[in-house]
Scaffold this active site. Structure first.
Site, PDB file in Angstrom:
ATOM      1  N   LYS A 153      65.669  71.369   6.872  1.00 31.49           N
ATOM      2  CA  LYS A 153      64.556  72.149   7.403  1.00 31.49           C
ATOM      3  C   LYS A 153      65.077  72.930   8.583  1.00 31.49           C
ATOM      4  O   LYS A 153      65.963  72.443   9.276  1.00 31.49           O
ATOM      5  CB  LYS A 153      63.403  71.232   7.824  1.00 31.49           C
ATOM      6  CG  LYS A 153      62.781  70.414   6.695  1.00 31.49           C
ATOM      7  CD  LYS A 153      61.922  71.237   5.768  1.00 31.49           C
ATOM      8  CE  LYS A 153      61.552  70.439   4.519  1.00 31.49           C
ATOM      9  NZ  LYS A 153      60.659  71.168   3.601  1.00 31.49           N
ATOM     10  N   LYS A 155      62.914  75.298   5.974  1.00 24.77           N
ATOM     11  CA  LYS A 155      63.126  75.614   4.556  1.00 24.77           C
ATOM     12  C   LYS A 155      64.109  76.758   4.390  1.00 24.77           C
ATOM     13  O   LYS A 155      64.972  76.740   3.531  1.00 24.77           O
ATOM     14  CB  LYS A 155      61.818  76.064   3.913  1.00 24.77           C
ATOM     15  CG  LYS A 155      60.866  74.976   3.515  1.00 24.77           C
ATOM     16  CD  LYS A 155      59.569  75.613   3.035  1.00 24.77           C
ATOM     17  CE  LYS A 155      58.497  74.611   2.721  1.00 24.77           C
ATOM     18  NZ  LYS A 155      58.506  74.107   1.348  1.00 24.77           N
ATOM     19  N   LYS A 179      69.720  68.188  -0.033  1.00 22.51           N
ATOM     20  CA  LYS A 179      69.326  69.213  -1.004  1.00 22.51           C
ATOM     21  C   LYS A 179      68.829  70.484  -0.336  1.00 22.51           C
ATOM     22  O   LYS A 179      68.304  70.451   0.782  1.00 22.51           O
ATOM     23  CB  LYS A 179      68.277  68.685  -1.982  1.00 22.51           C
ATOM     24  CG  LYS A 179      66.978  68.250  -1.341  1.00 22.51           C
ATOM     25  CD  LYS A 179      66.003  67.713  -2.374  1.00 22.51           C
ATOM     26  CE  LYS A 179      65.327  68.810  -3.145  1.00 22.51           C
ATOM     27  NZ  LYS A 179      64.474  69.690  -2.310  1.00 22.51           N
ATOM     28  N   ASP A 181      66.137  73.508  -0.090  1.00 19.57           N
ATOM     29  CA  ASP A 181      64.694  73.505  -0.307  1.00 19.57           C
ATOM     30  C   ASP A 181      64.372  74.378  -1.523  1.00 19.57           C
ATOM     31  O   ASP A 181      65.216  75.147  -1.994  1.00 19.57           O
ATOM     32  CB  ASP A 181      63.953  73.954   0.959  1.00 19.57           C
ATOM     33  CG  ASP A 181      62.729  73.082   1.202  1.00 19.57           C
ATOM     34  OD1 ASP A 181      62.072  72.719   0.204  1.00 19.57           O
ATOM     35  OD2 ASP A 181      62.434  72.758   2.354  1.00 19.57           O
ATOM     36  N   GLU A 182      63.139  74.261  -2.020  1.00 22.77           N
ATOM     37  CA  GLU A 182      62.810  74.928  -3.286  1.00 22.77           C
ATOM     38  C   GLU A 182      62.904  76.443  -3.217  1.00 22.77           C
ATOM     39  O   GLU A 182      63.160  77.107  -4.219  1.00 22.77           O
ATOM     40  CB  GLU A 182      61.418  74.502  -3.777  1.00 22.77           C
ATOM     41  CG  GLU A 182      60.226  74.987  -2.947  1.00 22.77           C
ATOM     42  CD  GLU A 182      60.016  74.203  -1.661  1.00 22.77           C
ATOM     43  OE1 GLU A 182      60.656  73.141  -1.508  1.00 22.77           O
ATOM     44  OE2 GLU A 182      59.232  74.660  -0.801  1.00 22.77           O
ATOM     45  N   HIS A 262      63.130  70.052  -9.167  1.00 21.15           N
ATOM     46  CA  HIS A 262      62.051  70.249  -8.183  1.00 21.15           C
ATOM     47  C   HIS A 262      60.867  70.859  -8.937  1.00 21.15           C
ATOM     48  O   HIS A 262      61.047  71.727  -9.783  1.00 21.15           O
ATOM     49  CB  HIS A 262      62.532  71.170  -7.062  1.00 21.15           C
ATOM     50  CG  HIS A 262      61.606  71.173  -5.874  1.00 21.15           C
ATOM     51  ND1 HIS A 262      60.342  71.716  -5.918  1.00 21.15           N
ATOM     52  CD2 HIS A 262      61.763  70.687  -4.622  1.00 21.15           C
ATOM     53  CE1 HIS A 262      59.760  71.559  -4.738  1.00 21.15           C
ATOM     54  NE2 HIS A 262      60.596  70.934  -3.926  1.00 21.15           N
ATOM     55  N   ARG A 263      59.645  70.399  -8.619  1.00 14.05           N
ATOM     56  CA  ARG A 263      58.494  70.808  -9.449  1.00 14.05           C
ATOM     57  C   ARG A 263      57.582  71.820  -8.762  1.00 14.05           C
ATOM     58  O   ARG A 263      56.385  71.887  -9.090  1.00 14.05           O
ATOM     59  CB  ARG A 263      57.712  69.565  -9.865  1.00 14.05           C
ATOM     60  CG  ARG A 263      57.222  68.774  -8.675  1.00 14.05           C
ATOM     61  CD  ARG A 263      56.404  67.563  -9.079  1.00 14.05           C
ATOM     62  NE  ARG A 263      55.901  66.907  -7.891  1.00 14.05           N
ATOM     63  CZ  ARG A 263      54.922  66.031  -7.849  1.00 14.05           C
ATOM     64  NH1 ARG A 263      54.323  65.656  -8.961  1.00 14.05           N
ATOM     65  NH2 ARG A 263      54.525  65.484  -6.732  1.00 14.05           N
ATOM     66  N   HIS A 295      60.955  65.047  -9.031  1.00 15.88           N
ATOM     67  CA  HIS A 295      59.883  64.803  -8.052  1.00 15.88           C
ATOM     68  C   HIS A 295      58.619  64.354  -8.795  1.00 15.88           C
ATOM     69  O   HIS A 295      58.157  65.051  -9.700  1.00 15.88           O
ATOM     70  CB  HIS A 295      59.547  66.086  -7.299  1.00 15.88           C
ATOM     71  CG  HIS A 295      60.610  66.520  -6.337  1.00 15.88           C
ATOM     72  ND1 HIS A 295      60.380  66.695  -4.996  1.00 15.88           N
ATOM     73  CD2 HIS A 295      61.927  66.789  -6.521  1.00 15.88           C
ATOM     74  CE1 HIS A 295      61.497  67.065  -4.393  1.00 15.88           C
ATOM     75  NE2 HIS A 295      62.461  67.144  -5.300  1.00 15.88           N
ATOM     76  N   LYS A 302      52.382  63.841   2.084  1.00 10.55           N
ATOM     77  CA  LYS A 302      51.488  64.983   2.319  1.00 10.55           C
ATOM     78  C   LYS A 302      50.935  65.601   1.034  1.00 10.55           C
ATOM     79  O   LYS A 302      49.991  66.376   1.076  1.00 10.55           O
ATOM     80  CB  LYS A 302      52.223  66.057   3.136  1.00 10.55           C
ATOM     81  CG  LYS A 302      53.273  66.849   2.367  1.00 10.55           C
ATOM     82  CD  LYS A 302      53.995  67.883   3.232  1.00 10.55           C
ATOM     83  CE  LYS A 302      54.967  68.697   2.399  1.00 10.55           C
ATOM     84  NZ  LYS A 302      55.829  69.582   3.184  1.00 10.55           N
ATOM     85  N   SER A 332      58.904  62.552  -2.394  1.00  9.23           N
ATOM     86  CA  SER A 332      59.227  63.564  -1.385  1.00  9.23           C
ATOM     87  C   SER A 332      57.946  64.258  -0.951  1.00  9.23           C
ATOM     88  O   SER A 332      57.023  64.425  -1.746  1.00  9.23           O
ATOM     89  CB  SER A 332      60.188  64.577  -2.014  1.00  9.23           C
ATOM     90  OG  SER A 332      60.550  65.581  -1.094  1.00  9.23           O
ATOM     91  N   GLY A 333      57.894  64.646   0.307  1.00  7.46           N
ATOM     92  CA  GLY A 333      56.738  65.405   0.785  1.00  7.46           C
ATOM     93  C   GLY A 333      55.988  64.644   1.860  1.00  7.46           C
ATOM     94  O   GLY A 333      55.218  63.721   1.565  1.00  7.46           O
ATOM     95  N   GLY A 334      56.250  64.996   3.106  1.00  4.62           N
ATOM     96  CA  GLY A 334      55.531  64.371   4.213  1.00  4.62           C
ATOM     97  C   GLY A 334      55.939  62.935   4.473  1.00  4.62           C
ATOM     98  O   GLY A 334      55.140  62.151   4.997  1.00  4.62           O
ATOM     99  N   GLY A 356      62.280  65.452   4.756  1.00  4.32           N
ATOM    100  CA  GLY A 356      62.597  66.735   5.405  1.00  4.32           C
ATOM    101  C   GLY A 356      62.208  66.627   6.870  1.00  4.32           C
ATOM    102  O   GLY A 356      62.996  66.199   7.724  1.00  4.32           O
ATOM    103  N   GLY A 357      60.945  66.988   7.152  1.00  2.00           N
ATOM    104  CA  GLY A 357      60.435  66.868   8.516  1.00  2.00           C
ATOM    105  C   GLY A 357      60.610  65.460   9.083  1.00  2.00           C
ATOM    106  O   GLY A 357      60.823  65.289  10.283  1.00  2.00           O
TER     107      GLY A 357
HETATM  108  C1  CAP Z   1      59.348  68.135   1.477  1.00  2.15           C
HETATM  109  C2  CAP Z   1      59.592  69.361   0.649  1.00  2.15           C
HETATM  110  C3  CAP Z   1      59.487  69.148  -0.869  1.00  2.15           C
HETATM  111  C4  CAP Z   1      58.169  68.547  -1.332  1.00  2.15           C
HETATM  112  C5  CAP Z   1      57.825  68.862  -2.751  1.00  2.15           C
HETATM  113  C6  CAP Z   1      58.655  70.490   1.036  1.00  2.15           C
HETATM  114  O1  CAP Z   1      59.522  68.391   2.845  1.00  2.15           O
HETATM  115  O2  CAP Z   1      60.885  69.836   0.891  1.00  2.15           O
HETATM  116  O3  CAP Z   1      59.681  70.383  -1.437  1.00  2.15           O
HETATM  117  O4  CAP Z   1      58.312  67.187  -1.226  1.00  2.15           O
HETATM  118  O5  CAP Z   1      56.692  68.163  -3.131  1.00  2.15           O
HETATM  119  O6  CAP Z   1      59.113  71.627   1.001  1.00  2.15           O
HETATM  120  O7  CAP Z   1      57.482  70.226   1.277  1.00  2.15           O
HETATM  121  P1  CAP Z   1      58.970  67.367   3.932  1.00  2.15           P
HETATM  122  P2  CAP Z   1      56.673  67.210  -4.409  1.00  2.15           P
HETATM  123  O8  CAP Z   1      59.713  66.080   3.759  1.00  2.15           O
HETATM  124  O9  CAP Z   1      59.272  68.023   5.259  1.00  2.15           O
HETATM  125  O10 CAP Z   1      57.507  67.232   3.704  1.00  2.15           O
HETATM  126  O11 CAP Z   1      57.806  66.246  -4.277  1.00  2.15           O
HETATM  127  O12 CAP Z   1      55.349  66.562  -4.330  1.00  2.15           O
HETATM  128  O13 CAP Z   1      56.843  68.077  -5.575  1.00  2.15           O
HETATM  129 MG    MG Z   2      60.717  71.570  -0.315  1.00  5.40          MG
END
Ligand code: CAP
Ligand code: MG
Length: 404
Positions: A153, A155, A179, A181-182, A262-263, A295, A302, A332-334, A356-357
């Site tokens: 991060k 992103k 990894k 980011d998307e 990644h979805r 994922h 989050k 992954s995510g929050g 990430g965060g």
């Molecule tokens: C997480 C993340 C992932 C999400 C995708 C983001 O970052 O890099 O892409 O987890 O969601 O961009 O939000 P944080 P999912 O750890 O900072 O939240 O796995 O539900 O598809």
């Molecule tokens: Mg991401």
């Protein structure tokens, strides 16, 4: 006007659709429920809104889909499709049939494809993952804990040099995987080629770097070639935005590398309870296509996702499926250290946990963030509460305080 839809109804609770592909839908309609159900079976197999002279009775009995279960109260439908309707190994064709035109039919108010049951002969027409969950764990020297990963991060924004330096810092602090980011592919400030070169200059074999190759197909191939030729071990693809044809194409090139799925954008089709298709369906086709890690949600983070559904998906991904290797679930995510006990309790230990965060937002920086995550995992492994463990582990103590 009379439609030919009702002839697609073969309601029979005892029907055993062994050599059929079965799609399970929930349907909402203000029109006649059974007729609409028949319309869905027609449009997704061989039929259309009116009878056509080019369709013989023999053809109909051989190839038409059959609605064998329809419950107006719950909206549940089960439709069986003869396997010969489907081209082996072709995911876009499967989706064009069973998740295609039917959503647009005027009579359909809401329609959700909840699940798919596929016979072994169809499943085996796909390659499945190349490494699978066990192959991924092997790269990381088989630790007896969840794999720990991090998304860099912000992103987007880091230069290739800053990106590589931060990767080095957190790999040295212990993460198994880093990894992209998307939405980071190749930008003027962080070109893909330079990122690969800088990271491969220090990356050890036991660490995984997921380079996001998402792009038009010919560029994806160039990027995958570069990663493979540079000694990399993982390609990341945004499977929904790139599309399953792209995933299948990259899998067909047999790089022998892990494919991280990644979805991003999945929620446009999965989030509604009544419309679209389920994450379980996406998980099944991702495994067919050859995704090694996918994922699937966190329950506690989050992003939306219900516990029971996520557990069912993860169980499916890790279970036997006609010889296809298992896909490793990714949460992954929050996520942040404070959530680790609940994550491990709910989702188990055969999983990749991505922060990430929750790593880069640690008050003492990213390496301290990594240590806090590992301390949280250690606390769970030795049956200690995070609060107790934090008394002798400073990074965890700071994390608990920061994110409480
Ligand atoms: C997480 C993340 C992932 C999400 C995708 C983001 O970052 O890099 O892409 O987890 O969601 O961009 O939000 P944080 P999912 O750890 O900072 O939240 O796995 O539900 O598809
Ligand atoms: Mg991401």
């Amino acid at each position: 006007m009379e439609t030919p839809y009702k002839k697609y109804l073969h309601l029979n609770e005892h029907f055993e659709p062994e050599e059929y592909l079965v799609a399970i839908y929930s349907l909402e309609t203000d029109s006649d429920f059974l007729e609409t159900a028949g319309g869905i079976a027609a449009e997704s197999s061989i039929g259309t809104w009116t009878a056509v002279g080019s369709e013989s009775e023999e053809m109909f009995s051989r190839l038409s889909a059959r609605v064998f279960f329809a419950d107006e109260k719950s909206g549940l439908l089960k439709i069986a499709y003869p396997l010969t309707l489907f081209e082996p190994g072709n995911i876009p064709q499967l989706l064009s049939s069973i998740a295609g035109n039917i959503y647009g039919l005027k009579e359909v108010k809401n329609l959700k494809l909840l699940d798919l049951e596929m016979p072994g002969s169809y499943v085996r027409s796909f390659p499945g993952p190349c490494l699978g969950a066990d192959g991924i764990y092997e790269i990381a020297n088989n630790p007896e804990r969840p794999l720990i990963g991090s998304i860099l991060k912000p992103k987007e924004g880091l230069s290739a040099e800053e990106h590589a330096n931060l990767t080095k810092e957190i790999m040295e602090a212990g993460v198994d995987l880093v990894k992209d980011d998307e939405n980071l592919t190749s930008t003027v400030f962080n070109p893909f080629d330079e990122r690969v070169k800088r990271i491969m200059a220090f990356k050890e074999k036991s660490k995984i770097y997921a380079f996001n190759i998402t792009a038009p197909a010919q560029i994806m191939k160039e990027r995958a070639d570069l990663v493979a030729n540079s000694g990399g071990n993982c390609l990341m693809i945004d499977i929904i935005t790139a599309g399953f044809a792209a995933v299948q194409y990259i899998r067909s090139l047999n790089y022998g590398l892990m494919l991280h799925g990644h979805r991003a954008m999945h929620a446009t089709i999965t989030k509604s309870r009544s419309h679209g298709l389920s994450m379980m369906v996406l998980a099944k086709i991702s495994r067919l296509a050859g995704i090694d890690s996918l994922h699937t949600g966190t329950v506690v983070g989050k992003m939306e996702g219900e516990q029971q559904e996520i557990k069912e998906i993860n169980n499916f991904l890790l279970s036997d499926w006609y010889g296809l290797k298992p896909t490793l679930p990714v949460a992954s995510g929050g996520l942040y250290p404070n959530l680790v006990p609940n994550l491990m309790r709910i989702l188990g230990e055969k999983i990749l946990l991505n922060f990430g965060g929750g790593i880069h937002g640690h008050p003492e920086g990213s390496a301290a963030g990594v240590r806090a995550v590992f301390q949280a995992v250690e606390a769970v492994k030795c049956n200690s509460s995070l609060c107790d463990y934090a008394q002798t582990h400073e990074e965890l103590r700071l994390a608990l305080h920061h994110w409480n």
